[in-house]
Design a protein around this motif. Structure first.
Motif, mmCIF file in Angstrom:
data_model
loop_
_atom_site.group_PDB
_atom_site.id
_atom_site.type_symbol
_atom_site.label_atom_id
_atom_site.label_comp_id
_atom_site.label_asym_id
_atom_site.label_seq_id
_atom_site.Cartn_x
_atom_site.Cartn_y
_atom_site.Cartn_z
ATOM 1 N N TRP A 31 4.457 3.584 -3.002
ATOM 2 C CA TRP A 31 3.128 3.353 -3.586
ATOM 3 C C TRP A 31 2.329 4.657 -3.677
ATOM 4 C CZ3 TRP A 31 -1.652 4.321 -1.566
ATOM 5 C CH2 TRP A 31 -1.782 4.417 -0.180
ATOM 6 N N LEU A 35 0.554 6.437 -6.868
ATOM 7 C CA LEU A 35 -0.810 6.970 -6.867
ATOM 8 C C LEU A 35 -0.837 8.389 -7.423
ATOM 9 C CD1 LEU A 35 -3.817 6.799 -6.042
ATOM 10 C CD2 LEU A 35 -3.110 7.636 -3.781
ATOM 11 N N SER A 39 -2.949 9.303 -10.642
ATOM 12 C CA SER A 39 -4.063 10.223 -10.413
ATOM 13 C C SER A 39 -4.021 11.442 -11.313
ATOM 14 C CB SER A 39 -4.057 10.695 -8.955
ATOM 15 O OG SER A 39 -4.248 9.617 -8.098
ATOM 16 N N ALA A 87 -10.019 1.738 -0.379
ATOM 17 C CA ALA A 87 -9.913 2.190 -1.766
ATOM 18 C C ALA A 87 -11.139 3.018 -2.137
ATOM 19 C CB ALA A 87 -9.749 0.994 -2.698
ATOM 20 N N ARG A 116 -8.865 3.476 -9.197
ATOM 21 C CA ARG A 116 -9.406 2.240 -8.587
ATOM 22 C C ARG A 116 -8.555 1.036 -8.962
ATOM 23 N NH1 ARG A 116 -14.243 4.314 -10.368
ATOM 24 N NH2 ARG A 116 -15.484 5.178 -8.684
ATOM 25 N N LEU A 119 -5.237 1.035 -7.071
ATOM 26 C CA LEU A 119 -5.411 0.651 -5.671
ATOM 27 C C LEU A 119 -5.739 -0.829 -5.525
ATOM 28 C CD1 LEU A 119 -7.418 3.783 -4.456
ATOM 29 C CD2 LEU A 119 -5.013 3.243 -3.963
ATOM 30 N N ARG A 122 -2.345 -2.951 -5.740
ATOM 31 C CA ARG A 122 -1.230 -2.693 -4.819
ATOM 32 C C ARG A 122 -1.439 -3.505 -3.545
ATOM 33 N NH1 ARG A 122 3.416 -0.277 -6.355
ATOM 34 N NH2 ARG A 122 3.755 -0.483 -4.116
ATOM 35 N N THR A 125 -2.924 -1.582 -0.535
ATOM 36 C CA THR A 125 -4.261 -0.998 -0.580
ATOM 37 C C THR A 125 -5.361 -1.950 -1.054
ATOM 38 O OG1 THR A 125 -3.863 -0.176 -2.830
ATOM 39 C CG2 THR A 125 -3.312 1.308 -1.003
ATOM 40 N N LEU A 132 -3.175 5.850 4.705
ATOM 41 C CA LEU A 132 -2.667 6.710 3.635
ATOM 42 C C LEU A 132 -1.616 7.604 4.268
ATOM 43 C CD1 LEU A 132 -2.703 7.923 0.774
ATOM 44 C CD2 LEU A 132 -4.540 9.446 1.565
#
Length: 144
Positions: A31, A35, A39, A87, A116, A119, A122, A125, A132
């Motif tokens: 995951w 991200l 990102s 998050a 956002r 997250l 998932r 999260t 993290l």
């Protein structure tokens, strides 16, 4: 290191150790890799992941200085840990990254919205606080 090497050699005693530490996201966790993809480099840059950090550090060499000071081979290690996040706290942190701060506002808000959304969807999260996964990368080199 061409500029810093001579100064490091000047202030570091023979046998002394220079060490650097970096906090990296653990993109070996599925995951977290997602991200990183969502990102983009503005929020989680190439130096923020273990593979890229290892590659960059592998190419690091302290030069022999004009005075003949030498350094041993760099050694690397990584130590896993986690940061407790939500998050909202993670998005707030990523929003402070230099690449995000220089984006046009509309693009920045879209990027943060994508993070956002990722997250929120998932299971790791989506429900309050989560760890993290992180690695602290350590590089050390001894002055010979």
């Amino acid at each position: 290191m061409a500029v810093a090497g001579p100064e490091i050699a000047r202030v570091l005693a023979p046998g002394g150790i220079l060490a650097g530490l970096w906090n990296l996201v653990d993109d070996g966790v599925e995951w977290v890799a997602g991200l990183v993809r969502v990102s983009g480099s503005a929020a989680i840059g190439p130096r923020d992941t273990p593979a890229n950090w290892r590659a960059e550090m592998a190419g690091m060499h302290l030069p022999r200085t004009g005075s003949g000071v030498r350094f041993g081979s760099p050694e690397q290690a990584q130590f896993p840990h986690g940061q407790r996040r939500t998050a909202d706290s993670l998005v707030a942190t990523l929003a402070t990254r230099a690449g995000m701060l220089v984006m046009p506002e509309r693009e920045r808000q879209a990027a943060l919205g994508g993070i956002r959304d990722f997250l929120a969807h998932r299971p790791e999260t989506a429900r309050g606080e989560f760890p993290l996964p992180m690695l602290t990368g350590v590089l050390r080199v001894r002055r010979l």
